[in-house]
Design a protein around this motif. Structure first.
Motif, short mmCIF file in Angstrom:
data_model
loop_
_atom_site.label_atom_id
_atom_site.label_comp_id
_atom_site.label_asym_id
_atom_site.label_seq_id
_atom_site.Cartn_x
_atom_site.Cartn_y
_atom_site.Cartn_z
N GLU A 111 0.83 -1.20 0.00
CA GLU A 111 0.00 0.00 0.00
C GLU A 111 0.87 1.26 0.00
O GLU A 111 0.57 2.23 -0.71
N VAL A 112 1.94 1.24 0.80
CA VAL A 112 2.85 2.39 0.83
C VAL A 112 3.48 2.58 -0.55
O VAL A 112 3.53 3.70 -1.08
N ALA A 113 3.95 1.50 -1.15
CA ALA A 113 4.57 1.58 -2.48
C ALA A 113 3.56 2.10 -3.50
O ALA A 113 3.90 2.94 -4.34
N ASP A 114 2.32 1.61 -3.45
CA ASP A 114 1.28 2.08 -4.37
C ASP A 114 1.03 3.57 -4.21
O ASP A 114 0.87 4.30 -5.20
N PHE A 115 1.01 4.04 -2.96
CA PHE A 115 0.75 5.45 -2.73
C PHE A 115 1.90 6.32 -3.25
O PHE A 115 1.66 7.37 -3.85
N ILE A 116 3.12 5.87 -3.07
CA ILE A 116 4.27 6.62 -3.59
C ILE A 116 4.20 6.67 -5.11
O ILE A 116 4.43 7.73 -5.73
N ARG A 117 3.87 5.55 -5.76
CA ARG A 117 3.72 5.54 -7.22
C ARG A 117 2.62 6.52 -7.65
O ARG A 117 2.77 7.26 -8.62
N PHE A 118 1.51 6.52 -6.93
CA PHE A 118 0.40 7.43 -7.23
C PHE A 118 0.87 8.88 -7.16
O PHE A 118 0.57 9.68 -8.04
N HIS B 104 3.90 10.07 -7.53
CA HIS B 104 4.80 10.35 -8.66
C HIS B 104 4.01 10.55 -9.95
O HIS B 104 4.32 11.47 -10.73
N GLN B 105 3.01 9.73 -10.18
CA GLN B 105 2.20 9.88 -11.39
C GLN B 105 1.44 11.20 -11.37
O GLN B 105 1.36 11.91 -12.36
N LYS B 106 0.90 11.53 -10.23
CA LYS B 106 0.16 12.79 -10.07
C LYS B 106 1.09 13.98 -10.34
O LYS B 106 0.72 14.92 -11.02
N ARG B 107 2.30 13.90 -9.81
CA ARG B 107 3.27 15.00 -9.99
C ARG B 107 3.63 15.15 -11.47
O ARG B 107 3.79 16.26 -11.97
N ARG B 108 3.79 14.04 -12.18
CA ARG B 108 4.11 14.11 -13.62
C ARG B 108 2.97 14.76 -14.40
O ARG B 108 3.20 15.51 -15.33
N ARG B 109 1.74 14.49 -13.98
CA ARG B 109 0.58 15.05 -14.69
C ARG B 109 0.38 16.53 -14.38
O ARG B 109 0.01 17.30 -15.26
N THR B 110 0.60 16.92 -13.13
CA THR B 110 0.28 18.29 -12.73
C THR B 110 1.49 19.19 -12.58
O THR B 110 1.35 20.41 -12.52
N GLY B 111 2.67 18.60 -12.48
CA GLY B 111 3.88 19.39 -12.27
C GLY B 111 4.22 19.48 -10.80
O GLY B 111 3.39 19.28 -9.94
#
Length: 125
Positions: free
Chosen positions: A106-113, A115-122
């Motif tokens: 769950e922690v790993a999934d949240f960190i991936r989430f 990172h993906q959010k940051r790539r989309r929004t900056g």
């Protein structure tokens, strides 16, 4: 340590004891906390810990560190100083390693989430 410092320490200690549970799912008590600290290499009697928790004794720096490690927080949280994320991250990552396989996933999934959010929004948005 000033009276205000002892009060802040005691308040934070009781806050953590109320927020968290022991490994067996039971709530923390002063005797259980004294046993856990002693088992982790920081011997302390329940009477002395009770005195610290009730502001009759001043906590030692070693006790503050031992409690922070046990509860998975920073020493700053006991002193009233606010730790920033960079200071707290190693403690949190260490605590994540203590989770079961599902918790670590769950922690790993949240960190991936994140990172993906940051790539989309900056960054910083």
């Amino acid at each position: 340590m000033t009276d205000e410092g002892r009060e802040a320490f005691a308040s934070r200690l009781y806050e953590l004891m109320n927020e968290q549970v022991r490994d067996d799912g039971r709530p923390w008590s002063i005797p259980a906390l004294a046993r856990a600290l002693t088992e982790r290499g920081h011997p302390i009697s329940r009477q002395h810990l009770h005195g610290v928790a009730n502001q009759k004794h001043v906590p030692t720096w070693d006790l503050v560190r031992a409690l922070a490690e046990l509860f998975g927080t920073t020493t700053d949280s006991f002193t009233g100083r606010r730790a920033d994320a960079d200071d707290e991250l190693p403690v949190l990552l260490n605590r994540a390693g203590e989770l079961d396989e599902n918790g670590r996933a769950e922690v790993a999934d949240f960190i991936r989430f994140l990172h993906q959010k940051r790539r989309r929004t900056g960054p910083g948005e």
